[in-house]
Enzyme design. Structure first.
Site, short mmCIF file in Angstrom:
data_model
loop_
_atom_site.label_atom_id
_atom_site.label_comp_id
_atom_site.label_asym_id
_atom_site.label_seq_id
_atom_site.Cartn_x
_atom_site.Cartn_y
_atom_site.Cartn_z
N LEU A 1 32.20 5.52 90.51
CA LEU A 1 31.12 6.52 90.91
C LEU A 1 31.09 7.51 91.06
CD1 LEU A 1 27.79 6.15 90.94
CD2 LEU A 1 28.03 5.33 93.85
N ASP A 2 29.99 8.79 90.67
CA ASP A 2 30.12 9.75 90.42
C ASP A 2 31.39 10.27 90.47
OD1 ASP A 2 27.02 9.68 91.17
OD2 ASP A 2 27.42 9.62 93.37
N GLU A 3 32.13 10.65 89.52
CA GLU A 3 33.64 10.79 89.37
C GLU A 3 33.33 11.98 88.27
OE1 GLU A 3 36.12 11.00 91.71
OE2 GLU A 3 35.79 9.22 93.27
#
Length: 391
Positions: A333-335
């Site tokens: 997530l959100d990488e």
């Protein structure tokens, strides 16, 4: 007749000097709206035109009636089309994009340019990138750096046919044992189909639709999925109707994401997806089943302030710089991989509302830039989790 020709030549020279042209033939060509041509053709056209004018002038003066004068003019008309047929026709060209990746070695750029030159093409841009960390990322100390290139060139598709074009660059692929050698001709290929996913906030998806309306995105938006039922008279729904883009309300939530319903809509209608502030997490099963690229806009400057409400996180930390991040969606997530980031300075004088306003402006610009890079084949993914923009 000889004296008359000299007189006409002097008149043409005087006209050239008044207009500032370099030669009488150039002035004559430009005055009559003709394109530039070789000197022999210019001289030939000049002589024929002045000779035709003298013949018409003498014959018309000798005519005794109006009918005879009109007959003389009619007889001289075939000379004008002869002049038009001698003008060279302008060749129609189109632009192509070549992407190449192989082991870094000498002569790659020279080979690419030679293929283009040999087929009467004209190289317009060539952007290169050598990844020196490829050996480290592959875990092989002996691996050489990896060469990446993006080349644009103009060519005549009638002279260099598509099958021959693909064959020439396939030979280049074999010559250098390349990992990638792709040729894209946007003018001849179908536009990429893009699916949009959004939630309650629509500033990002509306920005993309406005850019699409202005012909700034060479794609086709085919579907828009939202987990919020926007009103029929909302700006979003009006824009979608204007461009005949289907809208699907699928009430996804944390408890039930309705991913199978989303897949049934986007799987066969899209080439990649854009999460324009879609505030739901896509599961690894969804990513694996869809199997294509997904671009997301994060309302924060990754890797800081992940998760929900990054405005409040940044505000509470008293940051002096805010931003937005466009990245490819992965199971993390959100990488990364990060495609584009934009930033703007803030201070203690900015309120929480000011943070939101400035960040939303950055989100719109950042997402548009990332989608534009993707559509123009400018994104190079390397070293597993990084992106280079060959712009």
């Amino acid at each position: 007749l000889s004296d008359s020709i000299y007189l006409c030549t002097d008149m043409a020279s005087s006209f050239a000097r008044v207009r500032g042209y370099k030669s009488s033939t150039s002035s004559f060509s430009r005055a009559r709206g003709y394109q530039c041509r070789p000197s022999t053709v210019r001289a030939r056209c000049l002589g024929q035109t002045w000779y035709a004018s003298l013949r018409k002038l003498a014959a018309t003066a000798a005519a005794t009636t109006k009918a005879e004068a009109e007959a003389v003019n009619h007889d001289m008309r075939p000379l004008r089309p002869w002049l038009a047929t001698t003008l060279p026709k302008q060749k129609k060209t189109t632009e192509a994009i070549h992407l190449f990746r192989c082991r870094d070695q000498q002569g790659v750029v020279a080979s690419i340019s030679e293929i283009i030159r040999r087929n009467a093409g004209n190289m317009q841009t060539c952007d290169l990138f050598v990844d020196p960390d490829a050996a480290t990322s592959n875990g092989q100390a002996s691996s050489p750096p990896v060469f990446h290139s993006r080349t644009t060139f103009a060519y005549n598709p009638k002279a260099w046919e598509p099958l021959q074009l693909q064959h020439d660059f396939e030979n280049l692929h074999q010559q250098y044992d390349a990992v990638q050698s792709e040729v894209h001709v946007p003018y001849l290929q179908a536009k990429q189909r893009v699916g949009l996913l959004c939630s309650s906030l629509t500033h990002c998806v509306v920005e993309l639709l406005h850019r699409y309306e202005a012909n700034e995105l060479p794609c086709e938006f085919t579907v828009c999925v939202s987990n919020h039922d926007h009103a029929p008279d909302s700006v979003l729904r009006q824009l979608l109707r204007r461009h005949n883009i289907a809208f699907h309300y699928i009430p996804a939530s944390t408890a039930d994401r309705h991913e199978l319903d989303i897949l049934s809509v986007v799987q066969s209608q899209t080439d990649f997806l854009v999460l324009a502030r879609y505030m739901q997490i896509l599961s690894p099963a969804f990513l694996s089943t869809y199997g294509r690229d997904i671009i997301n806009i994060h309302h924060g400057l990754l890797p800081s302030f992940k998760g929900a409400n990054p405005y409040r996180q940044a505000y509470d930390y008293g940051v002096k710089m805010i931003g937005a991040t466009a990245h490819f969606v992965t199971e993390d997530l959100d990488e990364w991989p990060i495609i584009e980031q934009l930033v703007e300075r803030v201070s203690h004088r900015d309120s929480l509302q000011g943070f939101q306003t400035k960040t939303r402006f950055l989100e719109r610009q950042c997402l548009f830039q990332a989608v534009s890079y993707y559509l123009d084949y400018k994104i190079v993914r390397y070293s597993k989790d990084r992106c280079a923009i060959l712009n």
